[in-house]
Enzyme design. Structure first.
Site, PDB file in Angstrom:
ATOM      1  CG  LEU A 127      -1.004  -1.878  -6.998  1.00 52.00           C
ATOM      2  CD1 LEU A 127      -1.220  -1.979  -8.505  1.00 52.00           C
ATOM      3  CD2 LEU A 127      -2.245  -2.352  -6.244  1.00 52.00           C
ATOM      4  CB  ALA A 132      -0.178   5.265  -9.009  1.00 51.36           C
ATOM      5  N   GLY A 133      -1.268   5.626  -5.504  1.00 44.37           N
ATOM      6  CA  GLY A 133      -1.526   4.825  -4.320  1.00 44.37           C
ATOM      7  C   GLY A 133      -2.960   4.338  -4.349  1.00 44.37           C
ATOM      8  CB  SER A 134      -6.123   5.883  -3.216  1.00 46.98           C
ATOM      9  OG  SER A 134      -5.796   5.914  -1.848  1.00 46.98           O
ATOM     10  CB  THR A 160       5.684  -5.068   2.446  1.00 52.10           C
ATOM     11  OG1 THR A 160       4.845  -4.032   2.947  1.00 52.10           O
ATOM     12  CG2 THR A 160       6.091  -5.972   3.606  1.00 52.10           C
ATOM     13  CD  GLN A 337      -5.833   7.625  29.291  1.00 48.95           C
ATOM     14  OE1 GLN A 337      -5.158   7.991  28.339  1.00 48.95           O
ATOM     15  NE2 GLN A 337      -6.024   8.380  30.361  1.00 48.95           N
ATOM     16  N   GLY A 340      -1.332   4.095  31.861  1.00 46.72           N
ATOM     17  CA  GLY A 340      -0.956   5.428  32.317  1.00 46.72           C
ATOM     18  C   GLY A 340       0.438   5.813  31.848  1.00 46.72           C
ATOM     19  CD  GLU A 364      -2.615  -5.086   1.751  1.00 47.69           C
ATOM     20  OE1 GLU A 364      -3.249  -5.132   0.689  1.00 47.69           O
ATOM     21  OE2 GLU A 364      -1.550  -5.684   1.938  1.00 47.69           O
ATOM     22  CB  THR A 366      -6.720   5.043   2.979  1.00 46.49           C
ATOM     23  OG1 THR A 366      -7.735   5.462   2.047  1.00 46.49           O
ATOM     24  CG2 THR A 366      -5.341   5.379   2.430  1.00 46.49           C
TER      25      THR A 366
END
Length: 380
Positions: A127, A132-134, A160, A337, A340, A364, A366
């Protein structure tokens, strides 16, 4: 520790037990090395196909598993918790099969769907384009009718499985009427004029191939058109509603893996003569991580159950994608975190989990687009 699940049937419980066994024995032991060497695990998708996992939500009469999304997504979560690239690939394959399974004619489904769900074939979803992403309706790849075929020219981006997929659900422009001029095709994965560029050099999911896909005079038989001309954007958005639930489940699987790693480390790491999990500051951090994971899981399951009952679920899918992927980002960050300095090294998987989490907030749709979708449903 494995996630606690409430499944609707004994069959589903047996299925999840099988998926956990595959994830534990066939996926998790190989993930780190394959990701380090950027090696695409095609053999693992063949394994998932042979065990029926690539076609879980599709009808049994075509060789699928006939499972509700409530069950499929929890199986997907288990796969993603073991190896994120394989989980995302499974989600993409299921979404790539969606247009054929949902909008194809009975003849088209009988011809192509059994192979698509059996596992010998792997799908891709073509697609997005570089501009032409969003804004999916702005795509420029064009399919021109020429007798009993369409001739396709254009370039897709961020695909993908580009170059390794056996079929693509392709969105291409058949007229110049904006979003109403987009059509959907079930395109073969190889052929004259079809080529993939060098894979993108990514921050994470390095075991998953992402690349541009070029169509240079590719000829498609007219019977590969899914739906009517102009139905493509409607089909694409419908597929994305379900696909977003797949990415939500992957996000929860990744977050669960990070939580499990953090808890295990906190139990064995000692400071001042005590395991660090016994210090309230760290205990509370782990508790917040656990609460976030379970809350996110409940969010995608609510959306899935609405889908299974035939209820509108677009807003709930957008909420699930937003909540689950933001959770994955937060929990993987907190896992680093907890460990560490060790968490910042490649000797432990949490640094890879953190790198893998980021893209979940991007593809898929944003998470800014998810907020747009949610907001529009509130105004309706």
């Amino acid at each position: 520790m494995p996630a606690e699940r409430l499944l609707p049937t004994t069959e589903a419980e047996d299925l999840l037990a099988l998926v956990r066994e595959i994830a534990r024995e066939e996926l998790a032991p190989h993930a780190a090395e394959a990701e380090e060497h950027e090696r695409f695990p095609r053999d693992k998708f063949r394994l998932l196909g042979k065990t029926g996992l690539l076609g879980l939500p599709y009808p049994e009469r075509f060789g699928g598993g006939g499972q509700p999304y409530e069950v499929y997504l929890q199986a997907l979560e288990e796969v993603a918790s073991a190896w994120m690239s394989v989980g995302v690939g499974l989600s993409v394959h299921v979404m790539s099969t969606y247009a054929l399974a949902t909008f194809g004619t009975e003849e088209q489904k009988a011809r192509w769907l059994p192979d698509a769900v059996a596992g010998d074939l792997l799908g891709g979803y073509a697609l997005s384009e570089s501009h032409a992403g969003s804004d999916a309706g702005a795509l420029s790849t064009r399919a021109v009718r020429d007798g009993d075929r369409y001739v396709v020219n254009g370039t897709k981006a961020w695909i993908t499985h580009a170059g390794v997929a056996d079929f693509y659900t392709l969105m291409a422009r058949t007229s110049d009427t904006g979003g109403k001029g987009v059509s959907c095709f079930f395109a073969p994965g190889s052929g004259e004029g079809l080529s993939a560029a060098k894979p993108e050099r990514k921050m994470g999911l390095t075991g998953s191939i992402t690349a541009q896909l070029s169509f240079d005079g590719v000829r498609l038989d007219a019977d590969r058109l899914i739906g009517a001309e102009g139905d493509g954007l409607r089909i694409a958005l419908s597929a994305l509603d379900s696909g977003r639930l797949g990415i939500a489940a992957c996000g929860v699987g990744l977050a669960q893996a990070a939580l499990d790693e953090a808890v295990a480390y906190a139990k064995q790491r000692t400071q001042f003569g005590r395991a660090i999990i016994d210090f309230q500051g760290l205990e509370f951090l782990l508790a917040d991580m656990a609460a976030a994971v379970e809350s996110a899981r409940a969010t995608y399951l609510e959306a899935a159950r609405r889908r299974d009952r035939g209820l509108p679920f677009r807003r709930q899918a957008a909420i699930a994608k937003l909540v689950c992927t933001d959770t994955a980002m937060k929990v993987t960050t907190d896992a680093v975190q907890v460990l560490g300095g060790a968490g910042y090294t490649r000797d432990f998987p949490v640094e890879r989990y953190l790198r893998e989490a980021k893209v979940l907030q991007i593809f898929e749709g944003t998470n800014q687009i998810q907020r747009l979708v949610i907001g529009r449903t509130l105004r309706a």
